[in-house]
Write an enzyme that holds these catalytic residues in place. Structure first.
Site, PDB file in Angstrom:
ATOM      1  N   HIS A 504       0.824  -1.207   0.000  1.00  0.00           N
ATOM      2  CA  HIS A 504       0.000   0.000   0.000  1.00  0.00           C
ATOM      3  C   HIS A 504       0.865   1.268   0.000  1.00  0.00           C
ATOM      4  O   HIS A 504       0.725   2.132  -0.859  1.00  0.00           O
ATOM      5  CB  HIS A 504      -0.922  -0.009   1.230  1.00  0.00           C
ATOM      6  CG  HIS A 504      -1.787   1.206   1.373  1.00  0.00           C
ATOM      7  ND1 HIS A 504      -3.127   1.203   1.070  1.00  0.00           N
ATOM      8  CD2 HIS A 504      -1.503   2.469   1.766  1.00  0.00           C
ATOM      9  CE1 HIS A 504      -3.622   2.411   1.274  1.00  0.00           C
ATOM     10  NE2 HIS A 504      -2.650   3.203   1.703  1.00  0.00           N
ATOM     11  N   GLU A 505       1.761   1.347   0.975  1.00  0.00           N
ATOM     12  CA  GLU A 505       2.582   2.553   1.084  1.00  0.00           C
ATOM     13  C   GLU A 505       3.499   2.702  -0.123  1.00  0.00           C
ATOM     14  O   GLU A 505       3.775   3.811  -0.566  1.00  0.00           O
ATOM     15  CB  GLU A 505       3.383   2.548   2.390  1.00  0.00           C
ATOM     16  CG  GLU A 505       2.522   2.547   3.656  1.00  0.00           C
ATOM     17  CD  GLU A 505       1.459   3.632   3.683  1.00  0.00           C
ATOM     18  OE1 GLU A 505       1.648   4.693   3.050  1.00  0.00           O
ATOM     19  OE2 GLU A 505       0.406   3.410   4.317  1.00  0.00           O
ATOM     20  N   HIS A 508       1.645   4.474  -2.849  1.00  0.00           N
ATOM     21  CA  HIS A 508       1.749   5.936  -2.723  1.00  0.00           C
ATOM     22  C   HIS A 508       3.129   6.374  -3.213  1.00  0.00           C
ATOM     23  O   HIS A 508       3.279   7.389  -3.887  1.00  0.00           O
ATOM     24  CB  HIS A 508       1.639   6.358  -1.253  1.00  0.00           C
ATOM     25  CG  HIS A 508       0.262   6.335  -0.677  1.00  0.00           C
ATOM     26  ND1 HIS A 508      -0.809   6.973  -1.263  1.00  0.00           N
ATOM     27  CD2 HIS A 508      -0.216   5.781   0.474  1.00  0.00           C
ATOM     28  CE1 HIS A 508      -1.884   6.794  -0.499  1.00  0.00           C
ATOM     29  NE2 HIS A 508      -1.554   6.073   0.552  1.00  0.00           N
ATOM     30  N   HIS A 511       3.352   6.634  -6.892  1.00  0.00           N
ATOM     31  CA  HIS A 511       2.628   7.816  -7.366  1.00  0.00           C
ATOM     32  C   HIS A 511       3.545   9.046  -7.288  1.00  0.00           C
ATOM     33  O   HIS A 511       3.486   9.934  -8.133  1.00  0.00           O
ATOM     34  CB  HIS A 511       1.380   8.008  -6.492  1.00  0.00           C
ATOM     35  CG  HIS A 511       0.310   8.857  -7.095  1.00  0.00           C
ATOM     36  ND1 HIS A 511      -0.758   9.314  -6.355  1.00  0.00           N
ATOM     37  CD2 HIS A 511       0.129   9.341  -8.336  1.00  0.00           C
ATOM     38  CE1 HIS A 511      -1.541  10.035  -7.135  1.00  0.00           C
ATOM     39  NE2 HIS A 511      -1.033  10.071  -8.341  1.00  0.00           N
TER      40      HIS A 511
END
Ligand SMILES: [Zn+2]
Length: 719
Positions: A504-505, A508, A511
């Protein structure tokens, strides 16, 4: 939100919100008592690779003078732009604004990272002192009438200026931010707005304090040991300690912020369960000093008035102007479209639970206080998985290299090389240089994975340097988590939840890493709240994708792959209890939107009746599934910046599940798919309308079907 405001909110997930009470920090004299000069490590841009922060040179005392000087410098820069005798142009106004505040950004990025991940009482105090200064700094820019006049002139002529698409987007973006902040109002209305803002922030702080006191005062307590049957000895010891701290006899069960209390899963005494649940449900509704209902009624009213002043039918419409959903109607429809599938599945889960109650000759109908207790038994019977069986297959470094990095390499061709030559703020922090498929440098990625008692809870991503072609910067991003640190010489074995947190992290992170834009305000993760969790949640999908999973889920001693039977159980367990979980989230999201779509003439007398009616209208009034947060203790929406925004979590989930479905339909984990997603989504920041951006990539608007399928709720929708 714009880049300046985002100084407060670079973090995601666990640490998104900076305490609202901060604005009420004591007005301690701050001043720039320490001189700001070349000796300060923030004085000039870092000379380290990628402008990485010189953590070996930064001392706690360097932040305040740099931040104060940074604000001063930016105000001067803005004044020069505002008072430029030349007619406003894109370059002399917007590009100049984009180039401003470099010192402040440099110092604040490091300060935010450190105060989240490695703080101390001195820095915490400084945070409180700086918060109101930084808020005033924002206002000084966004309510600067001369500056706005220039932005407006450019905005009105924008189509005749021959601007490229990204520049045009920047014009629209700035104009929208100024207008949203109230720049278009008359001076008299600006005064009114300021008053409403002040009252709102004071009420928010008051709500926070009352709620904290209510949760403390309302916690269930008992002196009867039989009431606590089912709790472990260590749980009981902690509860006895909680009682001692409050100078009470017996035991106190500290209250969690959600409606359901985790302790309900183990309490075998039904009367205790009911008492614990009711203590939670009514925590802020006792008609005493800690009752929050009058505050929320006024907050809802004043937000509606604020929206009316700014020219919107209701607060949600104002809040959502710069979100992907755009209108309150779209968000509300989204929530209410999901309701039938969610509640139908919750009903099915309830009948499983009822069957168990009946088999045990319980002689009652399932109530909210029974849910956790019996669903835990159903879970054990259906998918009994022992964490200690799983953990040997999830060794942190293997998960990182053979899972997280592997998936990113397969999809995007990027490579990772650890760098030991760059300074870190704490010895557990590690740094990797990320290079593109053909070897060119892309970014620095740091991780700080282990729990420390001077770190905020949860997990988040942070940007230390944002990508911008205008400023010539490449990204420097951080992932911060709270995994248990192994004893020296022991392997770091983590849970599957931790594994998905890493993916998940890192999502980010990607991105930020793939950002390829000109302007810093539109770069990387600086996108609306209902889009920002999309890349991260999307990246989570690769954790369970078979080729990735079988590449990292190997026993740390034998190197053997996780047995298929265990892996299948793990996979199946992910869809357990999803009807309940989705229903309670939808109920909370619906309450949030209904509170914030009230007209300005609203004068609510009975907040409980409003709540009951709202849930009824949305067909989410389910006796055994109360909302995840009740209005009177819904901190997210009254004081933590999620007003009219709680739906965003689910909205992002719709996007990421729909996107993953697209990958499945197009061959899954391939470079071609990855490169396309990178080019059309991950690299684009906020340079395009997000609805359009998504449509252009997927070829359709996002659909809720994949989300229902992944949550195991699909077949109910087909009907
Ligand atoms: Zn996140």
């Amino acid at each position: 939100m714009n880049r300046l405001q985002r100084i407060f909110t670079y973090c995601f997930c666990g640490a998104l919100i900076v305490g609202a009470g901060m604005l009420h920090a004591q007005g301690m004299p701050v001043g720039t008592s320490e001189p700001f000069g070349p000796a300060n490590p923030f004085y000039t841009a870092s000379t380290l690779p990628f402008h990485a922060a010189p953590f070996d040179k930064i001392k706690d005392g360097d932040y305040q003078p740099a931040i104060m000087a940074g604000m001063e410098q930016q105000i001067k820069e803005m004044d020069v732009i505002a008072n430029d005798p030349a007619a406003p142009t894109f370059d002399n106004t917007l590009v100049a604004m984009e180039r401003s505040g470099l010192l402040l950004t440099r110092a604040m990025s490091a300060f935010n990272l450190i105060t989240g991940a490695n703080t101390n009482p001195g820095l915490q105090h400084l945070q409180e002192v700086l918060a109101p200064r930084l808020a005033a700094h924002q206002d000084a820019i966004f309510l600067n009438a001369k500056l706005f006049a220039r932005v407006k002139t450019i905005y009105e002529k924008r189509s005749s200026l021959g601007l490229d698409a990204e520049s045009l987007r920047l014009v629209e973006y700035y104009y929208q931010q100024f207008v949203k902040a109230g720049a278009n109002l008359s001076d008299a209305d600006k005064v009114k707005l300021k008053k409403l803002n002040e009252e709102e922030s004071a009420l928010g702080a008051s709500f926070t304090n009352k709620l904290l006191a209510a949760a403390k005062a309302g916690a269930y307590s008992t002196t009867d040991p039989a009431a606590l049957a089912g709790l472990s000895e260590s749980e009981k010891a902690a509860d006895a300690e909680a009682a001692r701290e409050r100078k009470q006899q017996g035991w106190v069960l500290a209250m969690q912020n959600t409606t359901q209390q985790p302790v309900l899963a183990s309490l075998t005494n039904r009367a205790t369960r009911r008492a614990v649940f009711e203590a939670s449900w009514k925590r802020a509704e006792h008609g005493d000093d800690n009752d929050t209902r009058a505050i929320i009624a006024r907050l809802a009213q004043l937000r509606a008035q604020k929206a009316a002043l700014l020219g919107y039918p209701n607060f949600a419409s104002w809040m959502l102007t710069d979100q992907m959903a755009k209108t309150a109607d779209v968000a509300l429809r989204f929530v209410e479209t999901l309701a039938p599938a969610a509640t139908a599945n919750a009903a099915r889960e309830a009948s499983d639970i009822q069957a168990l109650i009946d088999a045990q000759k319980g002689g009652f109908t399932v109530q909210p206080w029974d849910w956790e207790f019996y669903s835990e038994q159903v879970r054990k019977a259906k998918y009994d998985i022992d964490e200690s069986q799983l953990k040997p297959y999830f060794e942190l470094n293997t998960v990182l290299q053979d899972g997280v990095f592997y998936a990113a390499h397969k999809l995007y061709g990027i490579n990772f090389k650890e760098r030991k030559d760059l300074p870190v703020y704490q010895p557990d922090v590690r740094v990797f240089e990320v290079t593109d498929a053909e070897g060119s440098p892309l970014a620095l990625w740091y991780f700080d994975y282990y729990k420390r008692d001077n770190k905020n809870g949860g997990a988040w991503m942070d940007s230390l340097v944002g990508q911008s072609r205008l400023l010539g910067t490449l990204p420097v991003v951080f992932n911060v988590c709270n995994f248990t640190k192994p004893a020296p010489g022991q392997p770091a074995l983590i849970s599957y939840e931790d594994v998905t947190t890493m993916f998940h992290e890192f999502g980010h992170g990607l991105h930020g890493i793939f950002s390829s834009v000109n302007y810093p305000s539109l770069s990387g993760t600086q996108v609306p709240r209902d889009f920002v969790e999309f890349p991260s949640q999307f990246n989570e999908h690769w954790a369970s994708e078979p080729t990735v999973f079988s590449h990292y889920a190997k026993h740390y001693q034998t190197g053997k792959l996780m047995p298929a039977e265990l892996a299948a159980k793990l996979e199946k367990a992910q869809t357990f209890n999803q009807g309940y979980k989705l229903t309670e989230l939808l109920a909370a999201a619906d309450l949030d939107l209904r509170w914030h779509t009230l007209p300005a003439t609203t004068d609510l007398k009975d907040t409980d009746a409003f709540e009951a009616d709202a849930l009824q209208k949305a067909k989410l009034a389910i006796a055994y599934v109360p909302p995840r947060y009740r209005s009177s203790y819904f901190l997210h929406i009254w004081a933590n910046g999620y007003s009219a925004g709680y739906y965003a979590y689910l909205w992002s989930e719709m996007l990421d599940d729909d996107a993953y479905q697209w990958f499945e339909d197009h061959g899954g984990l391939t470079r071609a798919n990855g490169d396309r997603f990178r080019r059309m989504v991950l690299s684009r920041g906020y340079t395009e309308d997000l609805q359009k951006l998504y449509f252009n990539w997927a070829g359709h608007d996002p659909s809720i079907e994949p989300m229902l399928k992944i949550r195991g709720l699909k077949e109910k929708v087909a009907k």
